[in-house]
Design a protein around this motif. Sequence first.
Motif, PDB file in Angstrom:
ATOM      1  N   UNK A 301       0.816  -1.211   0.000  1.00  0.00           N
ATOM      2  CA  UNK A 301       0.000   0.000   0.000  1.00  0.00           C
ATOM      3  C   UNK A 301       0.850   1.261   0.000  1.00  0.00           C
ATOM      4  N   UNK A 302       1.913   1.273   0.812  1.00  0.00           N
ATOM      5  CA  UNK A 302       2.765   2.459   0.880  1.00  0.00           C
ATOM      6  C   UNK A 302       3.568   2.639  -0.405  1.00  0.00           C
ATOM      7  N   UNK A 303       3.976   1.543  -1.037  1.00  0.00           N
ATOM      8  CA  UNK A 303       4.695   1.650  -2.301  1.00  0.00           C
ATOM      9  C   UNK A 303       3.793   2.237  -3.377  1.00  0.00           C
ATOM     10  N   UNK A 304       2.548   1.788  -3.418  1.00  0.00           N
ATOM     11  CA  UNK A 304       1.580   2.345  -4.355  1.00  0.00           C
ATOM     12  C   UNK A 304       1.401   3.844  -4.116  1.00  0.00           C
ATOM     13  N   UNK A 305       1.289   4.217  -2.846  1.00  0.00           N
ATOM     14  CA  UNK A 305       1.171   5.637  -2.498  1.00  0.00           C
ATOM     15  C   UNK A 305       2.409   6.417  -2.935  1.00  0.00           C
ATOM     16  N   UNK A 306       3.574   5.857  -2.678  1.00  0.00           N
ATOM     17  CA  UNK A 306       4.822   6.554  -3.005  1.00  0.00           C
ATOM     18  C   UNK A 306       4.941   6.771  -4.516  1.00  0.00           C
TER      19      UNK A 306
END
Length: 355
Positions: A301-306
Motif C-alpha cells: 500500500x505504501x509503495x503504491x502511495x509513493x
Amino acid sequence: MSYFQRVIEGLDAVAHACNPSTLGGQGFKMENFDASLSPYFKALLGTRDTRVKGWFLLDNYIPTFICSIIYLLIVWLGPKYMKNRQPFSCRGILVVYNLGLTLLSLYMFCESTKKHPCLPTCASHTDPWTQQQLPGNRLVTGVWEGRYNFFCQGTRSAGESDMKIIRVLWWYYFSKLIEFMDTFFFILRKNNHQITVLHVYHHASMLNIWWFVMNWVPCGHSYFGATLNSFIHVLMYSYYGLSSVPSMRPYLWWKKYITQGQLLQFVLTIIQTSCGVIWPCTFPLGWLYFQIGYMISLIALFTNFYIQTYNRKGASRRKDHLKDHQNGSVAAANGHTNNFSFLQNNVKPRKPRKD
C-alpha cells in the motif's frame, strides 16, 4: 488434541454462551458475549499473558472493538455531516496535538519517565494496577538492559527488563487510539481526499492488532517494530506540527524522506521477524508469520502511495502537492492517495481557510 479441534471447541463455547436458552431467558448481553470470547481466543492463540491482567483496556476486547467500529462509523458519517458546513481550521489544536504525539513517540522510543499511565497523584514508581514498586519506563534502554537478542527473543527471558518493555508497549497500544484523531481532523477540515484506503486500513487495524499483542506477546520479539515505528513517528508528527503553521511550510522539505523511512521500517521489521522464524526461540511462530504478512500488506500500500505521489510527472500534480495538507500539514508521510470515492462525492466548493 489438535489445533483445529481446539478452535472448534472455542467456537462451540461462543455459540453456547450466546444462545438465549443458556442465558436464563435474559437474552443477549455484552458481558456474556465478552466472556464467551475468552475460550475462543485461548483455543486460537494459546494462554494469555497474566502480567497485563487488570491493565486499562486490556482485560476485555469489546472496548477496543467498539472504538474501532465508532471510528469507522465516523469515517463514513463524518464527511456527510460536514458536507454543507464550512471547514474548521483547527490550527491551534493541531500544533498541540502533533507536539503531544511527537513527545509521546520520543518517550516510547528512548526517554525515561517516572510515572505510568495513571492519575498525576500516583506514586512516581508505583504501577497503577498491581501497586508494585517499579523503575522508570524505557523501550530502547529496556531492550539494552535486558540484552535482547536481535534474532529471536522470548517473552519471559529478561525479567524486569521485560516489564519495562511491557509498560512502554502499553503506551504504544494506547497511542493507536489517540491517532484516530488524525482522521477526525481530516473530516473537520474537509480534507476528505486524504481519507484513503491505506489511511483507514492502517489506523483501524493497528489498534486491534496491538490489543492482541499486548495480551499474548507483550514483550520479547514484539519490541522491534514498535521501536522503529516510534522513531518514525517522532519525525512524522514533528513535521505535521511544524506544517500546521503556514509560515513554516516553505521550509519543510523532507516529507518524501519520511515515506521512505516508513518503507524502510517495514522492510527491516520483516528481516528481523524472519530471523525469529529461521532461528526460532520460545516466541510463538504464529505471531511472526502474521507480522510478516501484515508488513507485506503495508509495503504494497505504501509503495503504491509513493509511486502515485512522487513518481508521476506533470506540473499540475506538483502544484496539487504543494496545496495538500495532512492533519494540518503537507499530505505525504502517512499515505493519502487512492481515496474513497464516496468521500470525494461529498466534497463541495467552500471558502478557503485562513490558515
